[in-house]
Design a protein around this motif. Structure first.
Motif, PDB file in Angstrom:
ATOM      1  N   HIS A  88      52.676 103.695  84.164  1.00 39.69           N
ATOM      2  CA  HIS A  88      52.873 104.536  82.846  1.00 39.69           C
ATOM      3  C   HIS A  88      52.622 105.579  82.356  1.00 39.69           C
ATOM      4  CE1 HIS A  88      53.738 103.298  78.920  1.00 39.69           C
ATOM      5  NE2 HIS A  88      52.885 103.318  78.358  1.00 39.69           N
ATOM      6  N   LEU A  89      51.391 105.903  82.899  1.00 35.53           N
ATOM      7  CA  LEU A  89      50.897 107.455  82.260  1.00 35.53           C
ATOM      8  C   LEU A  89      51.277 107.839  83.080  1.00 35.53           C
ATOM      9  CD1 LEU A  89      48.954 108.791  80.457  1.00 35.53           C
ATOM     10  CD2 LEU A  89      46.340 108.177  82.381  1.00 35.53           C
ATOM     11  N   ARG A  90      51.352 108.534  83.962  1.00 33.31           N
ATOM     12  CA  ARG A  90      52.629 108.930  85.047  1.00 33.31           C
ATOM     13  C   ARG A  90      54.110 109.580  84.387  1.00 33.31           C
ATOM     14  NH1 ARG A  90      51.927 111.426  89.069  1.00 33.31           N
ATOM     15  NH2 ARG A  90      50.396 110.137  89.995  1.00 33.31           N
ATOM     16  N   SER A  91      54.830 108.481  83.459  1.00 34.30           N
ATOM     17  CA  SER A  91      56.471 108.278  83.257  1.00 34.30           C
ATOM     18  C   SER A  91      55.766 108.641  81.675  1.00 34.30           C
ATOM     19  CB  SER A  91      56.888 107.293  82.671  1.00 34.30           C
ATOM     20  OG  SER A  91      55.820 106.288  82.243  1.00 34.30           O
ATOM     21  N   LEU A  92      54.645 108.561  80.673  1.00 32.07           N
ATOM     22  CA  LEU A  92      53.876 109.200  79.836  1.00 32.07           C
ATOM     23  C   LEU A  92      54.112 111.339  80.367  1.00 32.07           C
ATOM     24  CD1 LEU A  92      52.727 107.105  77.590  1.00 32.07           C
ATOM     25  CD2 LEU A  92      54.515 107.489  77.643  1.00 32.07           C
ATOM     26  N   LEU A  93      53.530 111.755  81.115  1.00 31.59           N
ATOM     27  CA  LEU A  93      52.686 112.527  81.524  1.00 31.59           C
ATOM     28  C   LEU A  93      53.664 112.826  82.618  1.00 31.59           C
ATOM     29  CD1 LEU A  93      49.534 112.497  80.491  1.00 31.59           C
ATOM     30  CD2 LEU A  93      51.469 113.097  79.002  1.00 31.59           C
ATOM     31  N   PRO A  94      54.339 114.008  83.342  1.00 31.91           N
ATOM     32  CA  PRO A  94      55.215 113.518  84.689  1.00 31.91           C
ATOM     33  C   PRO A  94      54.550 115.207  85.290  1.00 31.91           C
ATOM     34  CG  PRO A  94      56.873 114.537  82.917  1.00 31.91           C
ATOM     35  CD  PRO A  94      55.385 113.708  81.918  1.00 31.91           C
ATOM     36  N   ASP A  95      54.126 115.794  84.593  1.00 30.10           N
ATOM     37  CA  ASP A  95      53.491 116.588  84.796  1.00 30.10           C
ATOM     38  C   ASP A  95      51.570 116.313  85.098  1.00 30.10           C
ATOM     39  OD1 ASP A  95      52.853 117.360  82.289  1.00 30.10           O
ATOM     40  OD2 ASP A  95      52.816 119.667  82.218  1.00 30.10           O
ATOM     41  N   LEU A  96      50.911 115.381  85.454  1.00 34.70           N
ATOM     42  CA  LEU A  96      49.572 114.547  84.764  1.00 34.70           C
ATOM     43  C   LEU A  96      48.806 115.682  85.947  1.00 34.70           C
ATOM     44  CD1 LEU A  96      47.641 112.190  84.094  1.00 34.70           C
ATOM     45  CD2 LEU A  96      48.611 111.405  86.269  1.00 34.70           C
ATOM     46  N   HIS A  97      47.926 115.824  85.273  1.00 37.18           N
ATOM     47  CA  HIS A  97      46.800 115.767  86.063  1.00 37.18           C
ATOM     48  C   HIS A  97      45.625 115.775  85.920  1.00 37.18           C
ATOM     49  CE1 HIS A  97      44.922 118.946  89.017  1.00 37.18           C
ATOM     50  NE2 HIS A  97      43.699 119.182  88.324  1.00 37.18           N
ATOM     51  N   VAL A  98      44.669 115.576  86.702  1.00 43.07           N
ATOM     52  CA  VAL A  98      42.916 115.068  86.574  1.00 43.07           C
ATOM     53  C   VAL A  98      42.053 116.054  86.859  1.00 43.07           C
ATOM     54  CG1 VAL A  98      41.728 113.293  86.910  1.00 43.07           C
ATOM     55  CG2 VAL A  98      44.212 112.741  86.112  1.00 43.07           C
ATOM     56  N   THR A  99      41.496 116.655  86.541  1.00 41.74           N
ATOM     57  CA  THR A  99      40.127 117.311  87.024  1.00 41.74           C
ATOM     58  C   THR A  99      39.062 116.056  86.957  1.00 41.74           C
ATOM     59  OG1 THR A  99      41.409 119.099  86.007  1.00 41.74           O
ATOM     60  CG2 THR A  99      38.470 119.245  86.359  1.00 41.74           C
ATOM     61  N   VAL A 100      38.410 116.262  87.715  1.00 37.62           N
ATOM     62  CA  VAL A 100      36.961 115.317  88.043  1.00 37.62           C
ATOM     63  C   VAL A 100      35.786 116.137  87.936  1.00 37.62           C
ATOM     64  CG1 VAL A 100      35.117 114.251  89.565  1.00 37.62           C
ATOM     65  CG2 VAL A 100      37.859 113.747  89.599  1.00 37.62           C
ATOM     66  N   ASP A 101      35.311 115.686  86.347  1.00 44.91           N
ATOM     67  CA  ASP A 101      34.126 116.707  85.337  1.00 44.91           C
ATOM     68  C   ASP A 101      32.893 116.171  86.514  1.00 44.91           C
ATOM     69  OD1 ASP A 101      36.248 117.911  83.842  1.00 44.91           O
ATOM     70  OD2 ASP A 101      35.998 116.518  82.364  1.00 44.91           O
ATOM     71  N   ASP A 102      32.968 115.279  86.400  1.00 42.57           N
ATOM     72  CA  ASP A 102      31.459 114.973  87.305  1.00 42.57           C
ATOM     73  C   ASP A 102      31.997 114.061  87.667  1.00 42.57           C
ATOM     74  OD1 ASP A 102      28.553 114.697  87.025  1.00 42.57           O
ATOM     75  OD2 ASP A 102      28.121 113.981  85.306  1.00 42.57           O
ATOM     76  N   MET A 103      30.878 113.745  88.675  1.00 39.37           N
ATOM     77  CA  MET A 103      30.618 111.986  89.755  1.00 39.37           C
ATOM     78  C   MET A 103      29.183 111.135  90.045  1.00 39.37           C
ATOM     79  SD  MET A 103      33.071 111.279  92.997  1.00 39.37           S
ATOM     80  CE  MET A 103      34.817 111.485  91.939  1.00 39.37           C
ATOM     81  N   VAL A 104      29.246 110.069  89.850  1.00 38.20           N
ATOM     82  CA  VAL A 104      27.436 109.321  89.993  1.00 38.20           C
ATOM     83  C   VAL A 104      27.974 108.541  90.919  1.00 38.20           C
ATOM     84  CG1 VAL A 104      26.330 111.082  88.619  1.00 38.20           C
ATOM     85  CG2 VAL A 104      27.203 108.333  87.985  1.00 38.20           C
ATOM     86  N   ALA A 105      27.065 107.999  91.726  1.00 38.73           N
ATOM     87  CA  ALA A 105      27.511 107.086  92.372  1.00 38.73           C
ATOM     88  C   ALA A 105      26.458 105.766  93.043  1.00 38.73           C
ATOM     89  CB  ALA A 105      28.455 106.908  94.019  1.00 38.73           C
ATOM     90  N   GLU A 106      26.687 104.542  92.922  1.00 40.72           N
ATOM     91  CA  GLU A 106      25.121 103.764  93.529  1.00 40.72           C
ATOM     92  C   GLU A 106      26.124 103.292  94.229  1.00 40.72           C
ATOM     93  OE1 GLU A 106      22.117 101.309  91.718  1.00 40.72           O
ATOM     94  OE2 GLU A 106      22.374 103.126  90.971  1.00 40.72           O
ATOM     95  N   ALA A 107      25.157 102.503  95.686  1.00 41.60           N
ATOM     96  CA  ALA A 107      25.684 101.628  96.603  1.00 41.60           C
ATOM     97  C   ALA A 107      27.782 101.278  96.403  1.00 41.60           C
ATOM     98  CB  ALA A 107      25.237 100.012  95.440  1.00 41.60           C
TER      99      ALA A 107
END
Length: 155
Positions: A88-107
């Motif tokens: 649905h989001l891709r249909s609303l924004l056909p040139d969609l681009h996601v930038t990962v600004d920060d990432m944390v993880a556990e287990a």
């Protein structure tokens, strides 16, 4: 890599094959298509040793998921990751681009703070969000997200 780390700590591990059918391992590790089994008496020691490596591997999987499936539109690779992009989001924004600004993880969980760009009805749209991902055996099994998208994009 996992195997060499376990072997250097003298923790027995083996790859499943015909000889191991019927063996009930306490720890079953799958990463990058490689599978290792660890006996029950070594589970805690193996988990402790491999936890930092697993967290880094999970972060890499989520980062690649955003790059390949979300940004490159490689829906054919969604099955490899266990999850696709929001159609649905891709249909609303056909040139969609996601930038990962920060990432944390556990287990088995990874949280990514992201910025999403795209064009909606001729206007550039940018909003931020957080995506939480849970992985099992190097595959995404659950996702949750929150974002501050304008109402026109979420409609």
């Amino acid at each position: 890599l996992f195997r060499s780390v376990l072997e250097s700590a003298e923790i027995p591990c083996f790859q499943p094959d015909q000889r191991t059918l019927g063996v009930d391992p306490a720890l079953n590790i799958t990463l990058g298509g490689c599978r290792l089994l660890v006996p029950a008496s070594y589970v805690e020691q193996a988990r402790e040793l491999l936890a930092p490596m697993t967290v880094d591997a999970n972060k890499a999987i989520v980062r690649h998921w955003f790059e390949h499936v979300w940004n490159d539109g490689r829906d054919d690779e969604a099955a490899l990751f266990g999850a696709g992009a929001d159609a649905h989001l891709r249909s609303l924004l056909p040139d969609l681009h996601v930038t990962v600004d920060d990432m944390v993880a556990e287990a088995d969980k990874v949280a990514a703070r992201v910025t999403i760009h795209g064009t909606h009805d001729g206007a550039h749209v940018q909003f931020r969000g957080v995506v939480f991902v849970r992985l099992e055996n190097s595959r995404i099994v659950d996702t949750w997200d929150m974002n501050d998208a304008p109402a026109a994009v979420t409609a």
